[in-house]
Design an enzyme around this catalytic site. Structure first.
Site, PDB file in Angstrom:
ATOM      1  N   SER A 131       0.851  -1.188   0.000  1.00 34.40           N
ATOM      2  CA  SER A 131       0.000   0.000   0.000  1.00 34.40           C
ATOM      3  C   SER A 131       0.882   1.232   0.000  1.00 34.40           C
ATOM      4  O   SER A 131       2.029   1.201   0.476  1.00 34.40           O
ATOM      5  CB  SER A 131      -0.907   0.011   1.236  1.00 34.40           C
ATOM      6  OG  SER A 131      -1.561   1.263   1.383  1.00 34.40           O
ATOM      7  N   TYR A 144      -1.878   0.102  10.556  1.00 36.92           N
ATOM      8  CA  TYR A 144      -2.033  -0.368   9.178  1.00 36.92           C
ATOM      9  C   TYR A 144      -0.767  -0.062   8.373  1.00 36.92           C
ATOM     10  O   TYR A 144      -0.257  -0.907   7.641  1.00 36.92           O
ATOM     11  CB  TYR A 144      -3.247   0.288   8.527  1.00 36.92           C
ATOM     12  CG  TYR A 144      -3.463  -0.126   7.093  1.00 36.92           C
ATOM     13  CD1 TYR A 144      -3.942  -1.401   6.779  1.00 36.92           C
ATOM     14  CD2 TYR A 144      -3.182   0.747   6.044  1.00 36.92           C
ATOM     15  CE1 TYR A 144      -4.131  -1.792   5.461  1.00 36.92           C
ATOM     16  CE2 TYR A 144      -3.372   0.368   4.720  1.00 36.92           C
ATOM     17  CZ  TYR A 144      -3.847  -0.909   4.438  1.00 36.92           C
ATOM     18  OH  TYR A 144      -4.031  -1.289   3.128  1.00 36.92           O
ATOM     19  N   LYS A 148       1.902  -2.601   6.328  1.00 37.45           N
ATOM     20  CA  LYS A 148       2.213  -2.506   4.908  1.00 37.45           C
ATOM     21  C   LYS A 148       3.685  -2.162   4.676  1.00 37.45           C
ATOM     22  O   LYS A 148       4.293  -2.585   3.686  1.00 37.45           O
ATOM     23  CB  LYS A 148       1.293  -1.490   4.226  1.00 37.45           C
ATOM     24  CG  LYS A 148      -0.154  -1.978   4.144  1.00 37.45           C
ATOM     25  CD  LYS A 148      -0.257  -3.339   3.456  1.00 37.45           C
ATOM     26  CE  LYS A 148      -1.675  -3.814   3.302  1.00 37.45           C
ATOM     27  NZ  LYS A 148      -1.771  -5.101   2.554  1.00 37.45           N
TER      28      LYS A 148
END
Length: 243
Positions: A131, A144, A148
């Site tokens: 991401s 998050y 990633k």
């Protein structure tokens, strides 16, 4: 020669588009998802759906085993399954942290580890879904983004470790993608319309990517045309990280 792929997070969004693209390219596909609707993809001889939780201890060996038992080989692993969390660090619990790392990182490492003996044999490849959150700072995505970022570095590390054995490892780094996954996350915002406006404004092309655009990048990284590419993080982000 018919090639075989395993795709996780295959029931919808990017994963489902990857399954469709690979099937159209002649791959036989094992489509893995915790959601029962993955069974809708069943196509005898070509598409084998497997309802499984990627965080379960038995899933990596079981999925690789099913691919080899059903299709005789494994040439491509697409680690796409993930969870998203938009929450300030001070409001993020230990349970949130552990849950995201279990799905987004630990499962990727364990499934890749289980697949590597087969991929070494076929000189295959791995494509991970990272991401832009793993490349740049984005507010309220601390955990998050950590997951990633771990995928970005895992991709590079494995590319170096296995290059001499003929296994290529790459990743795509999508920006905002027009999926149910994104819509569900946005619905939790206090002002979804304002959030959408900010998101679109941050992407120079003025829109979100489509699942198929990301899927095409994944399939490209698996294709013979990319034989000289390994350890690369390919941004599919409408220019987000180029700003």
């Amino acid at each position: 020669m018919e090639l075989t792929a395993v795709v996780t997070g295959a029931a919808r969004g990017i994963g489902r588009s990857v399954v469709t693209r690979l099937r159209d390219a002649g791959y036989r596909v094992v489509a893995v998802d915790v959601a029962p609707e993955v069974t809708e993809l069943a196509e005898p001889g070509w598409l084998l759906p497997v309802v499984a939780d990627v965080t379960d201890d038995g899933t990596p060996a079981a999925v690789v085993g099913r691919a080899v038992a059903e299709f005789g080989r494994l040439d491509l692993l697409v680690n796409n399954a993930a969870r998203f969390l938009r929450r300030p660090a001070l409001e993020t619990t230990d349970e949130d942290f552990d849950r995201l790392f279990a799905v987004n990182v630990r499962s990727v490492f364990r499934l890749t580890r289980a697949a590597l003996p087969q991929l070494t044999e076929t000189r295959g490849c791995v494509v991970n879904t990272a991401s832009i959150s793993g490349l740049v700072g984005i507010a309220n995505q601390s955990v998050y983004a950590l997951t990633k970022g771990a995928i970005v570095q895992l991709t590079r590390q494995l590319a170096i470790e296995y290059a001499a054995r003929g296994v290529r490892v790459n990743a795509v780094a999508p920006g905002a993608v027009d999926t149910e996954f994104m819509a569900e996350a946005r619905a939790a915002d206090p002002d979804p319309a304002a959030s959408l406006k900010v998101t679109l404004g941050n992407h120079p092309i003025g829109r979100m990517s489509t699942p198929d655009e990301v899927a095409r990048a994944i399939v490209f990284l698996a294709a013979p045309e990319s034989a000289g590419i390994t350890g690369t993080i390919l941004s599919v982000d409408g220019g987000y990280v180029a700003r």
